[in-house]
Structure formats: C-alpha cells, structure tokens
Design an enzyme around this catalytic site. Structure first.
Site, PDB file in Angstrom:
ATOM      1  CG  ASN A 126      -2.288   0.582   0.915  1.00  0.00           C
ATOM      2  OD1 ASN A 126      -2.366   1.617   0.274  1.00  0.00           O
ATOM      3  ND2 ASN A 126      -3.353  -0.042   1.400  1.00  0.00           N
TER       4      ASN A 126
ATOM      5  CB  ALA B 114      -0.935   0.705   9.197  1.00  0.00           C
TER       6      ALA B 114
ATOM      7  CG  HIS C 126      24.100   5.437   9.622  1.00  0.00           C
ATOM      8  ND1 HIS C 126      24.780   5.714   8.456  1.00  0.00           N
ATOM      9  CD2 HIS C 126      22.779   5.630   9.343  1.00  0.00           C
ATOM     10  CE1 HIS C 126      23.918   6.066   7.527  1.00  0.00           C
ATOM     11  NE2 HIS C 126      22.704   6.021   8.032  1.00  0.00           N
TER      12      HIS C 126
ATOM     13  CB  ALA D 261      -0.956  -1.352  13.122  1.00  0.00           C
TER      14      ALA D 261
ATOM     15  CB  THR E 297      14.343  -4.730  17.712  1.00  0.00           C
ATOM     16  OG1 THR E 297      13.697  -5.485  18.749  1.00  0.00           O
ATOM     17  CG2 THR E 297      13.732  -3.346  17.654  1.00  0.00           C
TER      18      THR E 297
ATOM     19  NE  ARG F 295      -4.035 -14.410  18.674  1.00  0.00           N
ATOM     20  CZ  ARG F 295      -4.461 -14.985  17.550  1.00  0.00           C
ATOM     21  NH1 ARG F 295      -4.150 -16.252  17.279  1.00  0.00           N
ATOM     22  NH2 ARG F 295      -5.180 -14.309  16.673  1.00  0.00           N
TER      23      ARG F 295
END
Length: 203
Positions: A87, A144, A117, A162, A167, A185
């Site tokens: 999208n 999103a 960086h 969303a 990480t 879950r």
C-alpha cells in the site's frame, strides 16, 4: 577506496562511506527512475508493471505497489515473490538485499530498512554505514506503520501488528506486536473460525 570495493562492502556487513561521488552518481540515476514510477497515473497499470521489472532485482507475478514508493536504490537490491501487495508509502532502505516472499501484504507507511550507521559520532559524521539483508517469508502481513530493522528474518505466515518495531527475528506462524515487537500468540484453528473478535468466517 575503489567503487567495486565499496559495492562489495555494501553486501557484507562491512563499514563503508556512502558519500563516495561515483556511488552517489549511480544512485541518483536509479532515483530518477523511481521518480518516474511515482509520477504514473492510476490507470497506467501495465506501465507500472514494466517499470517495476526494470527497477527491482526480482519481482514475481501479480505484484502491486501503490505509489508513492520510496527506496534508497530504487529497488535495485529488492526481491519480491509472487502476489505481493504494498500500500501507500512503502519505504525500502535497500542499500543491500531485501527478500520478500509470496502472498505478502504490506499496509501503508511500512519501513523495511537494510541499512544502518555506527553509534560513534565521528564515524557517522563521515557518512559511515553498514548493511544487513532482511528476509520476510511467505504469507506474511505487515500492519500499518511497521518498521523492520536491518538483519531481521520474519517467518512464513506471521502477522506483525500495526506500529510495531521489529528489532529481533520473528518465527513462523505467530502474531507479533509492539515496540520492540514480541510474539503474542501462535496462529491457530480459532483464526479459521473467527476473523475478528466474535465475527465468524462465513465465506
């Protein structure tokens, strides 16, 4: 440092300086191509398909990307499987390879970055950078505003909620949410019966 050596370091997690004049000149040519893609009209679907084949390293059948698309190298190191839907405002920091499998849904404002960086300020101030490829499996849904960081692997069938910041690697067949993104879950048989709260699948 020679351009070929810089390009090699881009794909090996090694430190390099991304402000090399020849590298920047090559990148700008790619970004001009991306600019042209983003100026296409909504009805120019066939033109968009042709342009994506020129822009991306690989793009499968029945893929659709809603402009605007943002990408550091205009998709040069991006590999899409079949039936990928992206999208508005997908951002691909594609200074090295980003692999996305089949049947992947990408909601608005998702960022997938394979570049980062060093922490130390003097190295960063000289445009120091290193990259780590990202791999997203088949049948994944990125909600999103999801951000996927360098070096991440997301397993097949998983859903990333969303606003999540991914990480660490996410295993297959799970729902994961949050900042940092954590597994909530496993996807189970109940998800075949109910598609939203108590609303039953009736198709």
């Amino acid at each position: 440092m020679e351009l070929n050596e810089i390009k090699s370091r881009m794909h090996s997690k090694k430190l390099y300086y991304c402000n090399d004049e020849k590298l920047v000149a090559e990148q700008l040519k790619r970004l001009d191509m991306l600019y042209d893609f983003n100026q296409t009209r909504p009805s120019e679907l066939e033109k968009r398909k042709k342009m994506l084949k020129e822009l991306f390293a690989e793009i499968g059948e029945n893929c659709y990307i809603e402009p605007p698309l943002h990408a550091n190298w205009a998709g040069k190191f991006v590999h899409f499987g079949n039936k990928v839907y992206a999208n508005f405002n997908l951002t691909l920091v594609d200074d090295t390879h980003i692999y996305i499998g089949d049947n992947v849904l990408i909601a608005p404002n998702v960022v997938i970055t394979a570049a980062t960086h060093p922490v130390h300020p003097p190295i960063r101030s000289r445009s120091g950078q290193y990259n780590a490829e990202v791999r997203i499996g088949n049948n994944v849904w990125l909600g999103a505003g999801v951000i996927v960081l360098p070096g991440i692997i997301i397993g097949d069938n998983s859903v990333i909620g969303a606003g999540s910041v991914v990480t660490r690697d996410i295993p297959p067949n799970v729902v994961a949410v949050g900042n940092p993104c954590r597994v909530m879950r496993e996807i189970n048989e109940n998800d075949m019966k109910y598609y939203y709260k108590d609303l039953e699948v009736d198709l």
